[in-house]
Design a protein around this motif. Sequence first.
Motif, short mmCIF file in Angstrom:
data_model
loop_
_atom_site.label_atom_id
_atom_site.label_comp_id
_atom_site.label_asym_id
_atom_site.label_seq_id
_atom_site.Cartn_x
_atom_site.Cartn_y
_atom_site.Cartn_z
N TYR A 3 0.83 -1.20 0.00
CA TYR A 3 0.00 0.00 0.00
C TYR A 3 0.86 1.25 0.00
O TYR A 3 1.92 1.31 0.64
CB TYR A 3 -0.89 0.05 1.25
CG TYR A 3 -1.87 -1.07 1.36
CD1 TYR A 3 -3.08 -1.05 0.65
CD2 TYR A 3 -1.64 -2.16 2.19
CE1 TYR A 3 -3.99 -2.07 0.75
CE2 TYR A 3 -2.55 -3.20 2.31
CZ TYR A 3 -3.72 -3.15 1.59
OH TYR A 3 -4.63 -4.17 1.70
N SER A 4 0.37 2.26 -0.72
CA SER A 4 0.88 3.62 -0.60
C SER A 4 -0.16 4.42 0.18
O SER A 4 -1.35 4.41 -0.18
CB SER A 4 1.10 4.24 -1.99
OG SER A 4 1.42 5.61 -1.87
N HIS A 78 3.75 10.27 4.18
CA HIS A 78 3.71 9.40 3.00
C HIS A 78 4.41 8.09 3.36
O HIS A 78 5.57 8.09 3.79
CB HIS A 78 4.40 10.07 1.82
CG HIS A 78 3.78 11.37 1.43
ND1 HIS A 78 2.66 11.45 0.62
CD2 HIS A 78 4.10 12.66 1.73
CE1 HIS A 78 2.33 12.71 0.45
NE2 HIS A 78 3.18 13.46 1.11
N LEU A 214 -8.30 -0.45 4.01
CA LEU A 214 -8.54 -0.31 2.58
C LEU A 214 -10.03 -0.28 2.32
O LEU A 214 -10.76 -1.20 2.69
CB LEU A 214 -7.91 -1.48 1.82
CG LEU A 214 -8.20 -1.51 0.31
CD1 LEU A 214 -7.57 -0.31 -0.39
CD2 LEU A 214 -7.70 -2.81 -0.31
N HIS A 216 -13.24 0.21 -0.52
CA HIS A 216 -13.50 -0.14 -1.92
C HIS A 216 -14.54 0.82 -2.49
O HIS A 216 -15.66 0.92 -1.96
CB HIS A 216 -13.99 -1.58 -2.02
CG HIS A 216 -12.99 -2.59 -1.53
ND1 HIS A 216 -11.97 -3.07 -2.30
CD2 HIS A 216 -12.85 -3.17 -0.30
CE1 HIS A 216 -11.24 -3.91 -1.59
NE2 HIS A 216 -11.75 -3.99 -0.38
N ARG A 223 -11.26 5.41 -7.37
CA ARG A 223 -10.86 5.64 -5.99
C ARG A 223 -10.61 7.13 -5.80
O ARG A 223 -9.86 7.75 -6.56
CB ARG A 223 -9.59 4.84 -5.67
CG ARG A 223 -9.11 4.99 -4.23
CD ARG A 223 -7.96 4.03 -3.95
NE ARG A 223 -8.41 2.66 -4.11
CZ ARG A 223 -9.08 1.99 -3.16
NH1 ARG A 223 -9.37 2.57 -2.03
NH2 ARG A 223 -9.45 0.75 -3.37
N ILE A 225 -9.22 10.52 -4.14
CA ILE A 225 -8.07 10.99 -3.37
C ILE A 225 -8.55 11.69 -2.11
O ILE A 225 -9.41 12.58 -2.16
CB ILE A 225 -7.20 11.95 -4.21
CG1 ILE A 225 -6.73 11.26 -5.49
CG2 ILE A 225 -6.01 12.46 -3.41
CD1 ILE A 225 -5.89 10.03 -5.26
N ASP A 228 -10.42 8.50 2.21
CA ASP A 228 -10.30 7.50 3.26
C ASP A 228 -10.13 8.18 4.62
O ASP A 228 -10.17 9.40 4.73
CB ASP A 228 -9.13 6.55 2.97
CG ASP A 228 -9.32 5.76 1.68
OD1 ASP A 228 -10.47 5.35 1.42
OD2 ASP A 228 -8.34 5.56 0.95
N THR A 290 -5.51 8.86 1.94
CA THR A 290 -5.66 8.06 0.72
C THR A 290 -4.87 6.77 0.89
O THR A 290 -3.65 6.80 1.09
CB THR A 290 -5.14 8.81 -0.52
OG1 THR A 290 -5.80 10.06 -0.60
CG2 THR A 290 -5.42 8.01 -1.78
N VAL A 291 -5.54 5.64 0.83
CA VAL A 291 -4.91 4.31 0.90
C VAL A 291 -5.02 3.69 -0.49
O VAL A 291 -6.10 3.37 -0.96
CB VAL A 291 -5.58 3.42 1.95
CG1 VAL A 291 -4.91 2.05 1.98
CG2 VAL A 291 -5.54 4.08 3.33
N THR A 292 -3.87 3.52 -1.14
CA THR A 292 -3.84 3.02 -2.51
C THR A 292 -3.18 1.65 -2.55
O THR A 292 -2.01 1.52 -2.20
CB THR A 292 -3.07 3.99 -3.42
OG1 THR A 292 -3.62 5.29 -3.32
CG2 THR A 292 -3.12 3.52 -4.87
N LEU A 294 -1.20 -1.28 -4.22
CA LEU A 294 -0.27 -1.35 -5.35
C LEU A 294 -0.09 -2.77 -5.87
O LEU A 294 0.63 -2.99 -6.83
CB LEU A 294 1.09 -0.78 -4.94
CG LEU A 294 1.08 0.67 -4.43
CD1 LEU A 294 2.47 1.10 -4.05
CD2 LEU A 294 0.49 1.61 -5.47
#
Length: 295
Positions: A3-4, A78, A214, A216, A223, A225, A228, A290-292, A294
């Motif tokens: 995750y980023s 970050h 995370l 959905h 998603r 920005i 979250d 923001t949970v992205t 990867l």
Amino acid sequence: MRYSIAHETTYAYADAVSLSVQLLHLTPRPIERQSVLEHRLDIQPQAAHRRDRHDAFGNPITVLEFDRPHRRLAIAAHTLVDVAARAAPVAIDSSPAWHQVVDSFAYSATPYDDARLQAAIYRVESPFVRVKSVLADYARDCFGPKRPLLASAQALMRKIHREFTFDADATQIATPMLEVLKHKRGVCQDYAHIMIGCLRSLGLPARYMSGYLLTHPPPGKPRLIGADASHAWVSVYCPVNGWVDFDPTNNVIPNTEHIAIAWGRDFGDVSPQRGIILGGGSHKIKVGVTVTPLG
């Protein structure tokens, strides 16, 4: 999963802040199944002093000191983190009986081992979690005679999820637990505090977990920005299984979609950011997470 995570907080003050000290819980702690690959803080204005250390619970923290007037403070964390899946499902039904775990914490001439000594910290009342008979009574039907501890905790998680309504406008951080229990409405930190209070009121160790989840987006939607938020769940100590997590807000046992930042007795121990300021007057705060995923 990798995750980023971007966690951005901005304060806008009506008047200049002349002095400020900020305590941050924004650095994920490296734990079993979770590895922190990268982490950085972007801070505006620049802090006069910065100290990175650990708090009493072993969580990484950052202390920032600002000694020049400012009317805006922006802190962006970050993070790149890996979360591994469990090697096997949690052995819910093979855990010790819950009353045996309670008895293991009774006064004895035999010294506690390190794990039990650390767990004992999370059996007592804390500023935001009360130990009350009404909380024990609420949980009692989930803790039958000789029922396994983790099966009982799972039943309590399901009960809270079923009977409580998620309502972001129903509570504030200072809303008393018994009021939350009466109205059965609140947010994730309320769900966690109620479950922890029930467990401690029965004599069991339980700690507050702070981190991210995370989310959905709806099918076919991108998603967003900053849409979250921080999340909270519960961890219960079992002498055989160690600490096992439960998320009463979502009725799940956390796995790869929960990212832990810190743990403590309650929200007050692990607030993402809190501080003391001189001046400033009124202020507005904006928080974006923001949970992205990867991959």
